[in-house]
Design a protein around this motif. Structure first.
Motif, PDB file in Angstrom:
ATOM      1  N   VAL A   1      56.853  24.542  91.086  1.00  0.00           N
ATOM      2  CA  VAL A   1      56.308  25.461  92.088  1.00  0.00           C
ATOM      3  C   VAL A   1      56.438  24.874  93.486  1.00  0.00           C
ATOM      4  N   THR A   2      56.902  25.672  94.444  1.00  0.00           N
ATOM      5  CA  THR A   2      56.946  25.220  95.830  1.00  0.00           C
ATOM      6  C   THR A   2      55.815  25.815  96.659  1.00  0.00           C
ATOM      7  N   VAL A   3      55.263  26.959  96.236  1.00  0.00           N
ATOM      8  CA  VAL A   3      54.108  27.563  96.900  1.00  0.00           C
ATOM      9  C   VAL A   3      52.980  27.573  95.892  1.00  0.00           C
ATOM     10  N   LYS A   4      51.948  26.754  96.137  1.00  0.00           N
ATOM     11  CA  LYS A   4      50.886  26.562  95.150  1.00  0.00           C
ATOM     12  C   LYS A   4      49.590  27.235  95.590  1.00  0.00           C
TER      13      LYS A   4
ATOM     14  N   LEU B   1      56.718  38.555 101.368  1.00  0.00           N
ATOM     15  CA  LEU B   1      55.638  37.626 101.037  1.00  0.00           C
ATOM     16  C   LEU B   1      54.281  38.317 100.925  1.00  0.00           C
ATOM     17  N   MET B   2      54.163  39.490 101.509  1.00  0.00           N
ATOM     18  CA  MET B   2      52.881  40.190 101.487  1.00  0.00           C
ATOM     19  C   MET B   2      52.627  40.919 100.168  1.00  0.00           C
TER      20      MET B   2
ATOM     21  N   ILE C   1      69.849  44.287  87.067  1.00  0.00           N
ATOM     22  CA  ILE C   1      70.295  43.353  86.024  1.00  0.00           C
ATOM     23  C   ILE C   1      69.610  42.004  86.194  1.00  0.00           C
ATOM     24  N   GLU C   2      69.609  41.488  87.404  1.00  0.00           N
ATOM     25  CA  GLU C   2      69.016  40.173  87.680  1.00  0.00           C
ATOM     26  C   GLU C   2      67.556  40.114  87.237  1.00  0.00           C
ATOM     27  N   ILE C   3      66.781  41.113  87.630  1.00  0.00           N
ATOM     28  CA  ILE C   3      65.346  41.097  87.325  1.00  0.00           C
ATOM     29  C   ILE C   3      65.087  41.296  85.836  1.00  0.00           C
TER      30      ILE C   3
ATOM     31  N   ARG D   1      64.929  37.589  97.858  1.00  0.00           N
ATOM     32  CA  ARG D   1      64.280  37.947  96.588  1.00  0.00           C
ATOM     33  C   ARG D   1      64.129  36.733  95.680  1.00  0.00           C
ATOM     34  N   ASN D   2      65.163  35.929  95.573  1.00  0.00           N
ATOM     35  CA  ASN D   2      65.107  34.813  94.635  1.00  0.00           C
ATOM     36  C   ASN D   2      64.247  33.666  95.131  1.00  0.00           C
ATOM     37  N   ILE D   3      64.245  33.419  96.422  1.00  0.00           N
ATOM     38  CA  ILE D   3      63.378  32.363  96.945  1.00  0.00           C
ATOM     39  C   ILE D   3      61.915  32.787  96.882  1.00  0.00           C
ATOM     40  N   VAL D   4      61.621  34.009  97.289  1.00  0.00           N
ATOM     41  CA  VAL D   4      60.233  34.484  97.251  1.00  0.00           C
ATOM     42  C   VAL D   4      59.719  34.563  95.816  1.00  0.00           C
ATOM     43  N   SER D   5      60.494  35.165  94.923  1.00  0.00           N
ATOM     44  CA  SER D   5      60.006  35.400  93.563  1.00  0.00           C
ATOM     45  C   SER D   5      59.894  34.130  92.737  1.00  0.00           C
ATOM     46  N   ARG D   6      60.713  33.109  93.038  1.00  0.00           N
ATOM     47  CA  ARG D   6      60.664  31.875  92.240  1.00  0.00           C
ATOM     48  C   ARG D   6      59.813  30.783  92.878  1.00  0.00           C
ATOM     49  N   SER D   7      59.351  30.974  94.119  1.00  0.00           N
ATOM     50  CA  SER D   7      58.608  29.915  94.812  1.00  0.00           C
ATOM     51  C   SER D   7      57.287  29.593  94.128  1.00  0.00           C
ATOM     52  N   GLU D   8      56.701  30.549  93.444  1.00  0.00           N
ATOM     53  CA  GLU D   8      55.442  30.313  92.735  1.00  0.00           C
ATOM     54  C   GLU D   8      55.665  30.090  91.236  1.00  0.00           C
TER      55      GLU D   8
END
Length: 341
Positions: free
Chosen positions: A13-16, A104-105, A131-133, A292-299
């Motif tokens: 996790v990068t955003v905790k 992010l909101m 497909i990705e999601i 999308r990928n940075i926001v969705s995977r950061s947590e």
């Protein structure tokens, strides 16, 4: 460790989250930044920094009455932040930076529901986003996304996908959405794995034409550990990888969907590293994919994705972001990504 267990580890996790999170100071800083009380050119950076300090779900709870009710918290300073913060941010920001901050909101599942809705609304369909999601989320995650989609858009995600796609692509997407795969069990039946490999060979390389439904059924209903064994057995029988067979037997979005299932099965973190790399490689940046990928995977597992990114491409994700983006947008992405591995 299997990806469906690794993704929950805190090290990824990068955003905790924080048990001591207090939204009031952040709300005050956001208010001042947007109303001009912070009278220096870094105003937008202040907005970004505050937004990135806490977990996205808590920040959305702070600003949305609906989420505040769910979390049991109260929206701070209601007389001063009476308008929806997301709309206020949209009016204060612009371009790619706006798109990132607005992303992010949203609480995670509502953000993914929004991305799916946006991929289907209007003319044309962004099959790659769908497909990705659908191919990369667990059964429980897909259930939450479907629930959020219906609550926010008043329609069934499955029905909307059926209305917006057709043929074998529609079938594989619906099959993935229905969550028939066992994403927990590590048990493998060697005899069944061999039979599945033989069935796949008989459905493709062995015949003239392709039995697409056989591929879809096996790829979308078997567990990840079982499929890994199937892929090994397949290569022994066909003298080529399952990926190469898919490329020779299918094309277009169906090919992309099947290959995505295979890649996510083999290594989820490598799949997302590849998505991020090709979002920035070459002329222009695919900002929707990057955000999308940075926001969705950061947590979830962005630190693990960063490690795979460096191994696969010989450079860090941060360095590539610095090369391909600029300004507040770049700074916000780097804040989310965190320190290099």
């Amino acid at each position: 460790m299997a990806w469906w267990k690794a993704w929950i580890e805190q090290e990824g996790v990068t955003v905790k989250s924080s048990s001591h999170f207090n939204p009031d100071p952040d709300a005050e800083t956001l208010y001042k930044a947007m109303k001009g009380i912070v009278c220096h050119p870094g105003g937008s950076r202040v907005t970004c920094a505050v937004t990135l300090q806490g977990p996205t779900s808590r920040l959305s709870s702070m600003c949305s009455p609906r989420e505040a009710t769910r979390s049991g918290s109260r929206s701070p300073s209601p007389s001063r932040l009476s308008s929806d913060l997301t709309e206020t941010l949209k009016s204060e920001l612009s371009g790619k930076f706006e798109r990132l901050i607005v992303a992010l909101m949203y609480p995670p599942y509502r953000y993914e529901a929004k991305e799916l809705h946006d991929a289907m609304k209007g003319l044309g369909t962004k099959e790659g986003v769908i497909i990705e999601i659908l191919a990369s989320r667990t059964k429980n995650q897909l259930r939450e996304i479907m629930k959020a989609y219906e609550e926010d858009y008043g329609s069934s995600l499955e029905e909307d996908i059926q209305a917006d796609t057709s043929g074998y692509l529609e079938r594989i997407l619906v099959c993935l959405l229905q969550g028939s795969r066992d994403d927990v069990s590590s048990f493998v039946d060697p005899a069944l794995a061999l039979q599945d490999a033989q069935d796949l060979y008989a459905a493709g390389e062995k015949i003239r034409g392709t039995d697409e439904m056989k591929f879809i059924t096996i790829l979308c209903t078997r567990s990840a550990t079982h499929l890994l064994r199937v892929f090994e057995e397949y290569e022994k029988i066909a003298n080529k990888s399952i990926e190469d067979s898919i490329k020779s037997e299918t094309h277009g979005s169906l090919e992309e969907a099947m290959l995505t299932v295979v890649k996510c099965t083999q290594n989820l973190h490598s799949y997302f590293a590849e998505r991020l790399y090709y979002a920035m490689k070459g002329a222009g940046t695919r900002d929707g994919t990057l955000i999308r990928n940075i926001v969705s995977r950061s947590e979830i597992d962005l630190n693990l994705i960063k490690c795979h990114f460096k191994k696969m491409y010989g450079k860090t994700l941060s360095s590539m972001i610095m090369e391909d983006t600029s300004g507040d947008y770049k700074n916000a992405l780097l804040s989310l990504v965190g320190s290099d591995p």
